[in-house]
Design a protein around this motif. Structure first.
Motif, PDB file in Angstrom:
ATOM      1  N   GLN A  56      54.478  74.773  -5.791  1.00 11.95           N
ATOM      2  CA  GLN A  56      54.668  76.053  -6.464  1.00 11.95           C
ATOM      3  C   GLN A  56      55.319  77.040  -5.495  1.00 11.95           C
ATOM      4  OE1 GLN A  56      50.424  76.569  -7.353  1.00 11.95           O
ATOM      5  NE2 GLN A  56      50.898  76.367  -9.523  1.00 11.95           N
ATOM      6  N   TYR A  57      56.058  77.996  -6.050  1.00  8.12           N
ATOM      7  CA  TYR A  57      56.667  79.017  -5.207  1.00  8.12           C
ATOM      8  C   TYR A  57      56.479  80.388  -5.845  1.00  8.12           C
ATOM      9  CZ  TYR A  57      60.708  79.425  -8.378  1.00  8.12           C
ATOM     10  OH  TYR A  57      61.509  79.654  -9.458  1.00  8.12           O
ATOM     11  N   ARG A  58      56.598  81.412  -4.998  1.00  2.00           N
ATOM     12  CA  ARG A  58      56.594  82.782  -5.505  1.00  2.00           C
ATOM     13  C   ARG A  58      57.363  83.651  -4.514  1.00  2.00           C
ATOM     14  NH1 ARG A  58      51.816  86.365  -3.464  1.00  2.00           N
ATOM     15  NH2 ARG A  58      52.207  87.647  -5.290  1.00  2.00           N
ATOM     16  N   GLU A  59      57.841  84.768  -5.010  1.00  2.00           N
ATOM     17  CA  GLU A  59      58.489  85.769  -4.166  1.00  2.00           C
ATOM     18  C   GLU A  59      57.589  86.993  -4.047  1.00  2.00           C
ATOM     19  OE1 GLU A  59      63.034  86.178  -4.354  1.00  2.00           O
ATOM     20  OE2 GLU A  59      62.392  85.942  -6.438  1.00  2.00           O
ATOM     21  N   PHE A 124      48.870  85.805  -8.401  1.00  2.00           N
ATOM     22  CA  PHE A 124      49.857  86.154  -9.421  1.00  2.00           C
ATOM     23  C   PHE A 124      51.232  85.587  -9.053  1.00  2.00           C
ATOM     24  CE2 PHE A 124      53.168  88.795 -11.223  1.00  2.00           C
ATOM     25  CZ  PHE A 124      52.760  88.977 -12.531  1.00  2.00           C
ATOM     26  N   GLY A 125      51.965  85.143 -10.051  1.00  2.00           N
ATOM     27  CA  GLY A 125      53.389  84.897  -9.887  1.00  2.00           C
ATOM     28  C   GLY A 125      53.804  83.538  -9.367  1.00  2.00           C
ATOM     29  N   TRP A 126      52.887  82.573  -9.297  1.00  2.00           N
ATOM     30  CA  TRP A 126      53.273  81.243  -8.835  1.00  2.00           C
ATOM     31  C   TRP A 126      54.008  80.501  -9.942  1.00  2.00           C
ATOM     32  CZ3 TRP A 126      53.196  80.159  -3.887  1.00  2.00           C
ATOM     33  CH2 TRP A 126      52.325  80.847  -3.040  1.00  2.00           C
ATOM     34  N   ILE A 127      55.149  79.910  -9.575  1.00  2.00           N
ATOM     35  CA  ILE A 127      55.999  79.168 -10.505  1.00  2.00           C
ATOM     36  C   ILE A 127      56.055  77.720 -10.045  1.00  2.00           C
ATOM     37  CG2 ILE A 127      58.342  78.941 -11.426  1.00  2.00           C
ATOM     38  CD1 ILE A 127      58.693  81.946 -10.800  1.00  2.00           C
ATOM     39  N   GLU A 128      55.875  76.800 -10.992  1.00  6.86           N
ATOM     40  CA  GLU A 128      55.930  75.392 -10.605  1.00  6.86           C
ATOM     41  C   GLU A 128      57.365  74.996 -10.294  1.00  6.86           C
ATOM     42  OE1 GLU A 128      54.125  71.219 -12.333  1.00  6.86           O
ATOM     43  OE2 GLU A 128      52.987  73.089 -12.430  1.00  6.86           O
ATOM     44  N   ASN A 133      64.878  74.829  -9.218  1.00  8.36           N
ATOM     45  CA  ASN A 133      64.626  76.249  -9.488  1.00  8.36           C
ATOM     46  C   ASN A 133      64.178  76.968  -8.220  1.00  8.36           C
ATOM     47  OD1 ASN A 133      62.040  75.119  -9.387  1.00  8.36           O
ATOM     48  ND2 ASN A 133      61.265  76.233 -11.162  1.00  8.36           N
ATOM     49  N   ALA A 134      63.369  76.316  -7.389  1.00  8.99           N
ATOM     50  CA  ALA A 134      62.935  76.933  -6.143  1.00  8.99           C
ATOM     51  C   ALA A 134      64.106  77.112  -5.180  1.00  8.99           C
ATOM     52  CB  ALA A 134      61.843  76.085  -5.496  1.00  8.99           C
ATOM     53  N   PHE A 203      51.207  73.885  -2.310  1.00  8.22           N
ATOM     54  CA  PHE A 203      50.967  72.747  -3.185  1.00  8.22           C
ATOM     55  C   PHE A 203      49.947  73.159  -4.240  1.00  8.22           C
ATOM     56  CE2 PHE A 203      52.409  71.125   0.888  1.00  8.22           C
ATOM     57  CZ  PHE A 203      53.472  70.328   0.484  1.00  8.22           C
ATOM     58  N   LYS A 204      50.138  72.687  -5.461  1.00  9.23           N
ATOM     59  CA  LYS A 204      49.305  73.150  -6.563  1.00  9.23           C
ATOM     60  C   LYS A 204      47.833  72.824  -6.342  1.00  9.23           C
ATOM     61  CE  LYS A 204      49.330  73.276 -11.631  1.00  9.23           C
ATOM     62  NZ  LYS A 204      50.032  72.787 -12.847  1.00  9.23           N
ATOM     63  N   THR A 205      47.555  71.805  -5.560  1.00  4.89           N
ATOM     64  CA  THR A 205      46.176  71.411  -5.285  1.00  4.89           C
ATOM     65  C   THR A 205      45.477  72.351  -4.303  1.00  4.89           C
ATOM     66  OG1 THR A 205      47.046  69.914  -3.591  1.00  4.89           O
ATOM     67  CG2 THR A 205      46.543  68.968  -5.758  1.00  4.89           C
ATOM     68  N   GLN A 206      46.224  73.228  -3.625  1.00  2.00           N
ATOM     69  CA  GLN A 206      45.621  74.132  -2.648  1.00  2.00           C
ATOM     70  C   GLN A 206      44.941  75.302  -3.350  1.00  2.00           C
ATOM     71  OE1 GLN A 206      49.322  74.599  -0.319  1.00  2.00           O
ATOM     72  NE2 GLN A 206      48.161  73.896   1.464  1.00  2.00           N
TER      73      GLN A 206
END
Length: 217
Positions: A56-59, A124-128, A133-134, A203-206
């Motif tokens: 996952q990523y976010r800005e 807030f704001g995490w995108i898979e 896209n990342a 990582f989404k598991t974190q």
């Protein structure tokens, strides 16, 4: 036990590249090549895994220059950082720079303050990530880059930085022994007009709730 080494690379972006999505090793990366006084560094940002564990990523936009002054005042090059709140180290869950600093609006009001607090929340704001896209988002931000700050761990061999992602909150398994607080990786981009923007990955598991040892709670 935390990462064996942690710090920040400061320098000028030379170029950005993507690994071949059909020919990579354990993880799929975007690569920043950064010029520093001793030469070029390779910085590997994880955006996908073949194991099926999502990234996952976010800005976080418009970071506070005052909160970043301890790092932005350093010269170009690699700098080891103590894992403390005052060294300039990053922690997605505890650092005011990425979880509470800066703002998105210029008009002060209780509602704006509430919205800003929500936008800054580490939850807030995490995108898979689909990888593309990342990397599209990161490349867009890097296009207007005056200086780059890459937080993570140094390569064991050669000049480079990896672990440019959240380094805490892992579930039991092969990576949990590396967890710790105040050692998260990130790419912070200083634009031509001085704006500071952070690109964060996990990582989404974190878990987004950890104890004082960086373990999930």
């Amino acid at each position: 036990m935390p990462l064996s080494a942690y710090g920040v690379l400061i320098g000028t972006l030379i170029r950005f590249a993507r690994e071949d999505p059909n020919n990579f090793r354990s993880w799929y990366h975007g690569k920043l090549y950064v010029e520093a006084p001793v030469g070029e560094y390779e910085c590997a940002v994880d955006v996908s895994t073949p194991s099926g564990v999502p990234v996952q990523y976010r800005e976080v936009r418009n970071l506070s220059p005052d909160l970043f002054a301890s790092v932005s005042g350093l010269p170009a090059g690699w700098h080891a950082l103590a894992r403390t709140p005052t060294s300039g180290a990053l922690d997605y869950l505890r650092s005011p720079l990425v979880s509470g600093g800066g703002c998105f609006a210029v008009v002060a009001s209780p509602l704006v303050d509430l919205v800003n607090a929500m936008l800054r929340s580490p939850r807030f704001g995490w995108i898979e990530s689909t990888a593309d896209n990342a990397l599209d988002r990161l490349e867009l931000r890097l296009a207007n880059c005056r200086r780059v700050y890459v937080f993570g761990a140094p390569y064991n061999t050669g000049r480079g930085v990896h672990d440019i992602h959240m380094n805490q909150g892992d579930p039991p398994g092969q990576f949990q022994h590396l967890d710790g607080i105040w050692q998260d990786g990130a790419t912070i981009i200083e634009t031509a007009n001085g704006e500071l923007n952070a690109f964060l990955t996990k990582f989404k598991t974190q878990s987004l709730a950890t104890d004082d040892n960086g373990l999930p709670v």
